[in-house]
Design an enzyme around this catalytic site. Structure first.
Site, PDB file in Angstrom:
ATOM      1  N   HIS A  10     -34.700  13.087 -24.004  1.00  0.00           N
ATOM      2  CA  HIS A  10     -34.845  13.886 -22.740  1.00  0.00           C
ATOM      3  C   HIS A  10     -33.390  14.039 -22.826  1.00  0.00           C
ATOM      4  O   HIS A  10     -32.545  13.735 -23.106  1.00  0.00           O
ATOM      5  CB  HIS A  10     -35.373  13.321 -21.758  1.00  0.00           C
ATOM      6  CG  HIS A  10     -35.000  13.540 -20.250  1.00  0.00           C
ATOM      7  ND1 HIS A  10     -35.161  14.546 -20.082  1.00  0.00           N
ATOM      8  CD2 HIS A  10     -34.229  13.433 -19.701  1.00  0.00           C
ATOM      9  CE1 HIS A  10     -35.135  14.879 -18.442  1.00  0.00           C
ATOM     10  NE2 HIS A  10     -34.382  13.863 -18.323  1.00  0.00           N
ATOM     11  N   CYS A  69     -38.963  12.765 -15.337  1.00  0.00           N
ATOM     12  CA  CYS A  69     -38.044  13.766 -17.295  1.00  0.00           C
ATOM     13  C   CYS A  69     -38.900  12.762 -17.306  1.00  0.00           C
ATOM     14  O   CYS A  69     -38.606  13.341 -18.624  1.00  0.00           O
ATOM     15  CB  CYS A  69     -36.991  13.256 -16.524  1.00  0.00           C
ATOM     16  SG  CYS A  69     -35.569  13.450 -15.477  1.00  0.00           S
ATOM     17  N   ASN A 123     -30.819  20.183 -17.102  1.00  0.00           N
ATOM     18  CA  ASN A 123     -32.103  18.929 -17.966  1.00  0.00           C
ATOM     19  C   ASN A 123     -33.384  19.969 -17.195  1.00  0.00           C
ATOM     20  O   ASN A 123     -32.992  19.941 -16.057  1.00  0.00           O
ATOM     21  CB  ASN A 123     -31.775  17.891 -17.126  1.00  0.00           C
ATOM     22  CG  ASN A 123     -32.098  16.642 -16.861  1.00  0.00           C
ATOM     23  OD1 ASN A 123     -33.811  16.892 -17.155  1.00  0.00           O
ATOM     24  ND2 ASN A 123     -32.537  15.416 -16.050  1.00  0.00           N
TER      25      ASN A 123
HETATM   26  N1  ACO Z   1     -18.056  19.490 -10.221  1.00  0.00           N
HETATM   27  C1  ACO Z   1     -16.484  19.189  -9.784  1.00  0.00           C
HETATM   28  N2  ACO Z   1     -16.702  17.451  -9.627  1.00  0.00           N
HETATM   29  C2  ACO Z   1     -17.668  16.855  -9.337  1.00  0.00           C
HETATM   30  C3  ACO Z   1     -19.502  17.245  -9.094  1.00  0.00           C
HETATM   31  C4  ACO Z   1     -18.994  18.875 -10.189  1.00  0.00           C
HETATM   32  N3  ACO Z   1     -20.543  19.256 -10.668  1.00  0.00           N
HETATM   33  N4  ACO Z   1     -19.420  16.406  -9.194  1.00  0.00           N
HETATM   34  C5  ACO Z   1     -19.250  15.568  -9.102  1.00  0.00           C
HETATM   35  N5  ACO Z   1     -18.244  16.016  -8.996  1.00  0.00           N
HETATM   36  C6  ACO Z   1     -16.813  14.363  -8.412  1.00  0.00           C
HETATM   37  C7  ACO Z   1     -17.351  13.483  -7.926  1.00  0.00           C
HETATM   38  O1  ACO Z   1     -17.036  13.759  -6.976  1.00  0.00           O
HETATM   39  C8  ACO Z   1     -16.099  12.408  -8.342  1.00  0.00           C
HETATM   40  O2  ACO Z   1     -14.981  12.589  -7.552  1.00  0.00           O
HETATM   41  P1  ACO Z   1     -14.311  11.155  -6.712  1.00  0.00           P
HETATM   42  O3  ACO Z   1     -13.948  10.393  -7.949  1.00  0.00           O
HETATM   43  O4  ACO Z   1     -12.763  11.974  -6.080  1.00  0.00           O
HETATM   44  O5  ACO Z   1     -15.266  10.463  -5.659  1.00  0.00           O
HETATM   45  C9  ACO Z   1     -16.007  12.511  -9.963  1.00  0.00           C
HETATM   46  O6  ACO Z   1     -16.703  14.050 -10.078  1.00  0.00           O
HETATM   47  C10 ACO Z   1     -17.253  11.735 -10.426  1.00  0.00           C
HETATM   48  O7  ACO Z   1     -18.443  11.286 -10.360  1.00  0.00           O
HETATM   49  P2  ACO Z   1     -19.479  10.804 -10.984  1.00  0.00           P
HETATM   50  O8  ACO Z   1     -20.704  10.955 -10.501  1.00  0.00           O
HETATM   51  O9  ACO Z   1     -18.708   9.352 -11.014  1.00  0.00           O
HETATM   52  O10 ACO Z   1     -19.652  11.573 -12.291  1.00  0.00           O
HETATM   53  P3  ACO Z   1     -19.693  11.097 -13.967  1.00  0.00           P
HETATM   54  O11 ACO Z   1     -18.728  11.126 -14.673  1.00  0.00           O
HETATM   55  O12 ACO Z   1     -21.269   9.044 -13.382  1.00  0.00           O
HETATM   56  O13 ACO Z   1     -20.798  11.882 -14.187  1.00  0.00           O
HETATM   57  C11 ACO Z   1     -22.910  12.968 -13.889  1.00  0.00           C
HETATM   58  C12 ACO Z   1     -21.681  12.613 -13.331  1.00  0.00           C
HETATM   59  C13 ACO Z   1     -23.696  13.696 -14.848  1.00  0.00           C
HETATM   60  C14 ACO Z   1     -24.562  13.004 -12.547  1.00  0.00           C
HETATM   61  C15 ACO Z   1     -23.586  11.381 -15.446  1.00  0.00           C
HETATM   62  O14 ACO Z   1     -23.988  10.749 -14.220  1.00  0.00           O
HETATM   63  C16 ACO Z   1     -25.299  11.633 -15.539  1.00  0.00           C
HETATM   64  O15 ACO Z   1     -25.416  12.331 -16.390  1.00  0.00           O
HETATM   65  N6  ACO Z   1     -26.340  10.651 -14.529  1.00  0.00           N
HETATM   66  C17 ACO Z   1     -27.535  10.786 -15.341  1.00  0.00           C
HETATM   67  C18 ACO Z   1     -28.367  11.571 -15.268  1.00  0.00           C
HETATM   68  C19 ACO Z   1     -30.189  11.073 -15.329  1.00  0.00           C
HETATM   69  O16 ACO Z   1     -30.375  10.856 -16.612  1.00  0.00           O
HETATM   70  N7  ACO Z   1     -30.622  11.287 -14.544  1.00  0.00           N
HETATM   71  C20 ACO Z   1     -31.658  10.759 -14.753  1.00  0.00           C
HETATM   72  C21 ACO Z   1     -32.872  12.243 -15.174  1.00  0.00           C
HETATM   73  S1  ACO Z   1     -33.229  13.162 -13.988  1.00  0.00           S
HETATM   74  C22 ACO Z   1     -34.136  12.703 -13.052  1.00  0.00           C
HETATM   75  O17 ACO Z   1     -35.121  12.590 -13.214  1.00  0.00           O
HETATM   76  C23 ACO Z   1     -34.382  14.217 -12.068  1.00  0.00           C
END
Ligand code: ACO
Length: 322
Positions: free
Chosen positions: A249, A113, A279
């Site tokens: 980003h 990214c 993204n």
């Molecule tokens: N729909 C419904 N529920 C979901 C989904 C979905 N699509 N995905 C995960 N959940 C659930 C999980 O299973 C979890 O359930 P549980 O509490 O029963 O275990 C719950 O939602 C919370 O999951 P988290 O992963 O803690 O959710 P979070 O609030 O952290 O959001 C996200 C997830 C959106 C991925 C976030 O953590 C994020 O944006 N992270 C950073 C991403 C990023 O910047 N990446 C770097 C660039 S990407 C690259 O370089 C390729």
């Protein structure tokens, strides 16, 4: 003193749109969850036969047109991509052929990214040292091809697209400073674990797809981007209020809001495309730039801060006068 300056921008998104409602039919998710946790409502997906170089070419041609340049004026092509079409030639060489431009340097950069920030920084160095005068710098991705469409924790996040700029030598800045970092110690939090060096079999059984511990990546991204904002302002002896536009980003609206807060910047001065693009990895920063240039928000002479964080981990920023 030679500076490099962006003289044209271009972007391209595939026609096919995948909404959150479409995703509800594929995996156990809801529009509400995706919007609340990420800010994304839809993303564009390349159709079968539409490859990274196709997206790159459309964005590149638009950037050349907006700079008033012809492909023959270009003396350097850098493509930031994590989803190249071929093991080789590089996507930059494939693009060079499409543009019928023969002989100039052309290569890919892989920093996930942060790829475009890395690529623009490298192009800036080529121009400042007098090695190049007119560079085409592109971020282009078909991230959809490395997604496990049964994994709701990753497949809802990404989209395909390409963004491009023409960067030219001049006496006025231009790019003021670039800041690149990486820490390979976090590969267990975000990666595609297979790869051709391990043999094609390594890409089977899910090893060819993105895996991410989203929550941990989220915390690292927020903290790291906060630090790089400080580093960039300090290097330029600037205050938060000197920045006209933040072009982050586009991974997650909550990460973007945290960086804006750190800059004490109203969201009116932050370019947000994550809602409509998802993204797009290395394409997200130049796509966001192009959107805000074309709709007239970003104007010549304004001060822009670009930043990104991604797999590697890699992160970086660029401060520039547009
Ligand atoms: N729909 C419904 N529920 C979901 C989904 C979905 N699509 N995905 C995960 N959940 C659930 C999980 O299973 C979890 O359930 P549980 O509490 O029963 O275990 C719950 O939602 C919370 O999951 P988290 O992963 O803690 O959710 P979070 O609030 O952290 O959001 C996200 C997830 C959106 C991925 C976030 O953590 C994020 O944006 N992270 C950073 C991403 C990023 O910047 N990446 C770097 C660039 S990407 C690259 O370089 C390729």
């Amino acid at each position: 003193m030679i500076y490099s300056r962006i003289t044209g921008t271009g972007g391209y998104l595939p026609d096919k749109v995948l909404t959150n409602q479409d995703l509800e039919k594929i995996v156990d998710t809801t529009d509400q969850w995706i919007r609340e946790r990420t800010g994304i409502s839809k993303r564009h997906i390349a159709v079968e036969g539409q490859n990274t170089v196709d997206l790159a070419e459309c964005a590149a041609r638009r950037a050349l047109a907006s700079a008033g340049r012809d492909a023959q004026d270009i003396d350097l092509i850098i493509v930031a991509t994590t989803t190249p079409d071929r093991v080789f030639p590089s996507t930059a060489c494939l693009l060079q052929k499409r543009l019928d431009r023969h002989g100039c340097a052309a290569f890919d950069i892989q920093a996930v990214c942060t790829g475009f920030v890395y690529a623009l920084s490298v192009a800036d160095k080529f121009i400042r040292t007098g090695t190049a005068k007119c560079a085409l710098v592109i971020g282009a991705e078909t991230l959809s091809r490395v997604l496990d469409w049964t994994d709701r924790s990753t497949c809802v996040l990404f989209g395909d697209g390409a963004g491009a700029v023409v960067l030219e030598a001049g006496e006025e800045p231009g790019i003021l400073s670039t800041h690149l970092h990486a820490d390979g110690a976090y590969e267990h939090l975000l990666s595609v674990s297979g790869g051709v060096g391990q043999g094609y079999d390594s890409l089977k059984e899910g090893n060819g797809y993105v895996t991410m511990k989203g929550n941990e990546v989220f915390k690292m991204a927020v903290n790291t981007l906060g630090r790089i904002v400080d580093e960039t302002l300090e290097a330029n002896n600037m205050e938060q209020s000197d920045i006209d536009w933040l072009i982050p980003h586009q991974a997650n609206i909550r990460i973007i809001q945290a960086t804006a807060k750190k800059l004490k910047m109203s969201m009116d001065h932050v370019v947000v495309t994550v809602d409509e693009h998802g993204n797009t990895s290395g394409a997200s920063v130049p796509l966001a730039l192009d959107v805000a240039v074309r709709d007239g928000r970003i104007k010549r002479g304004e001060t822009l801060l670009m930043e990104a964080f991604g797999g590697g981990f890699t992160w970086g920023s660029i401060l520039l006068k547009f």
